[in-house]
Design an enzyme around this catalytic site. Structure first.
Site, PDB file in Angstrom:
ATOM      1  N   ASP A  53       0.851  -1.188   0.000  1.00 54.76           N
ATOM      2  CA  ASP A  53       0.000   0.000   0.000  1.00 54.76           C
ATOM      3  C   ASP A  53       0.896   1.250   0.000  1.00 54.76           C
ATOM      4  O   ASP A  53       1.845   1.332   0.775  1.00 54.76           O
ATOM      5  CB  ASP A  53      -0.849  -0.050   1.288  1.00 54.76           C
ATOM      6  N   HIS A  54       0.599   2.190  -0.874  1.00 52.10           N
ATOM      7  CA  HIS A  54       1.294   3.484  -0.910  1.00 52.10           C
ATOM      8  C   HIS A  54       2.822   3.397  -0.917  1.00 52.10           C
ATOM      9  O   HIS A  54       3.490   3.985  -0.060  1.00 52.10           O
ATOM     10  CB  HIS A  54       0.851   4.383   0.253  1.00 52.10           C
TER      11      HIS A  54
ATOM     12  N   GLY B  62      -9.154   5.555   1.447  1.00 53.35           N
ATOM     13  CA  GLY B  62      -9.817   6.306   2.520  1.00 53.35           C
ATOM     14  C   GLY B  62     -11.285   5.965   2.585  1.00 53.35           C
ATOM     15  O   GLY B  62     -12.132   6.828   2.814  1.00 53.35           O
TER      16      GLY B  62
ATOM     17  N   SER C 271     -13.096   3.772   4.555  1.00 54.23           N
ATOM     18  CA  SER C 271     -13.781   3.203   5.719  1.00 54.23           C
ATOM     19  C   SER C 271     -15.097   3.950   5.892  1.00 54.23           C
ATOM     20  O   SER C 271     -15.220   5.110   5.521  1.00 54.23           O
ATOM     21  CB  SER C 271     -12.926   3.357   6.972  1.00 54.23           C
TER      22      SER C 271
HETATM   23 ZN   LIG Z   1      -4.646   4.903   0.780  1.00 57.22          ZN
END
Ligand SMILES: [Zn+2]
Length: 348
Positions: free
Chosen positions: A83-84, A224, A226
């Site tokens: 991730d990222h 982002g 959630s």
């Molecule tokens: Zn992210």
């Protein structure tokens, strides 16, 4: 089955018209929670490790935890995803370890904070795509900049400063050949996403729809995302926590996205909330408890419950047995001979 390339998993999701949650992990209990939820709902699974997670758990621990998951749940198509990634080197190190998918977040400079120029983003993402595809590894890119900060990564802000421009998304997809495209539509990392239930002024689903119209076959990714449900919030505050009121991305908006090209949905905060609430509850109600299993077990169960629910809501439930994993070596051949296209279909 071997670890699956995310490209294969998302191509299958597109065929089936569903989305797949990508759940962040830092430790054994979180890996277990994702896998148990996947087995319970018969879902394919994406396990995401951020740079922060790789540092917290150490690369080898985390890698072997995910390998153990793959061994213990042979019926579940499983992707190991970075991730990222903040640089070519970070992505390369994950690929060398054995990750089957990496995100190159070139929307930010290597410091993970400063927005990068479009040309910088294209250049570093393309570099990662060339390296990764030769090895059969999937690449997710990001165009536009998300709001918020998580694990020290992020530009901050509300998420409205750098909304993805659909024309740039098209150019980015064409020039880089990414397998999946993360877009910025007003969402943020972390627990505080919106100060009220989001409407179209802050959550730009219209931008997502416009991008999908232009890039109808590109796998879109929502970060982002959630939902920050109130009940998880309330448990924390009931047992001594002090979280401020906040709103996440409503499930129905995510489902609208999934009907319009979203194939990967990143979820981390909801699981963090579930775990923290469960730990707080045990320690509050049983101050005499000191065996870590007394709170780690309910914490793991609380996360499993959230993950299983998301798997059903995203539509991936029931799809674990649809296909068998193609080896990464086979996937690499597919990129080479063109059966796995890296040229997006563009509607002009
Ligand atoms: Zn992210």
């Amino acid at each position: 089955m071997p670890l699956v390339s995310m490209r294969q998993l998302l191509d299958e999701a597109a065929k089936g018209g569903y989305g797949v949650g990508a759940f962040n992990v830092n430790d054994m209990e979180q890996v277990q929670a994702v896998m148990e939820a996947a087995r319970q709902t018969n879902s394919p699974a994406i396990i995401s490790a951020s740079r922060g997670a790789r540092k917290f758990a150490q690369d080898r621990y985390l890698f072997h935890l995910i390998l153990a998951a793959n061994e213990l749940y042979p019926e579940i198509p499983l992707v190991m995803h970075l991730d990222h990634g903040n640089s070519f080197e970070t992505c390369k190190s994950a690929i060398e370890l054995g990750y089957t998918s990496v995100m190159m977040d070139g929307s930010l400079k290597e410091d993970g904070k400063t927005p990068a120029s479009f040309e910088e983003n294209v250049a570093v993402t393309k570099q990662v795509v060339d390296y990764a595809h030769e090895r059969g590894v999937t690449v997710e890119g990001e165009i536009g900049v998300l709001g918020g900060i998580e694990d020290g990564h992020g530009a901050g802000g509300t998420g409205l400063e750098h909304i993805t421009d659909p024309d740039q998304a098209v150019e980015f997809a064409e020039r880089t050949g990414v397998d999946a495209l993360a877009i910025a539509i007003g969402t943020s990392h972390g627990a505080y996403k919106f100060s009220k239930k989001p409407d179209g002024s802050v959550l730009k689903m219209n931008v997502l729809l416009a991008i999908h119209k232009r890039l109808p076959n590109t796998h879109l990714v929502m970060h982002g995302s959630s939902s920050v449900p109130k009940d998880l919030h309330d448990i924390i505050n009931k047992y001594g926590g002090k979280l401020k009121p906040t709103w996440g991305v409503p499930i129905e908006e995510i489902q609208l996205g999934i009907r319009n090209g979203v194939r990967k949905v990143n979820v981390d905060t909801d699981n963090r909330l579930a775990i923290t609430g469960a730990v707080r509850k045990v320690l509050w109600e049983s101050p005499e408890a000191f065996d870590p299993r007394a709170y780690l077990r309910p914490a793991r169960e609380a996360m499993q419950k959230v993950v299983a629910l998301r798997m059903k809501q995203f539509g991936q439930a029931g799809h674990a047995g649809d296909y068998k994993a193609v080896s990464i070596a086979e996937i690499a051949k597919g990129y080479k001979n063109g059966t796995l296209s890296t040229k997006p279909l563009v509607a002009r």
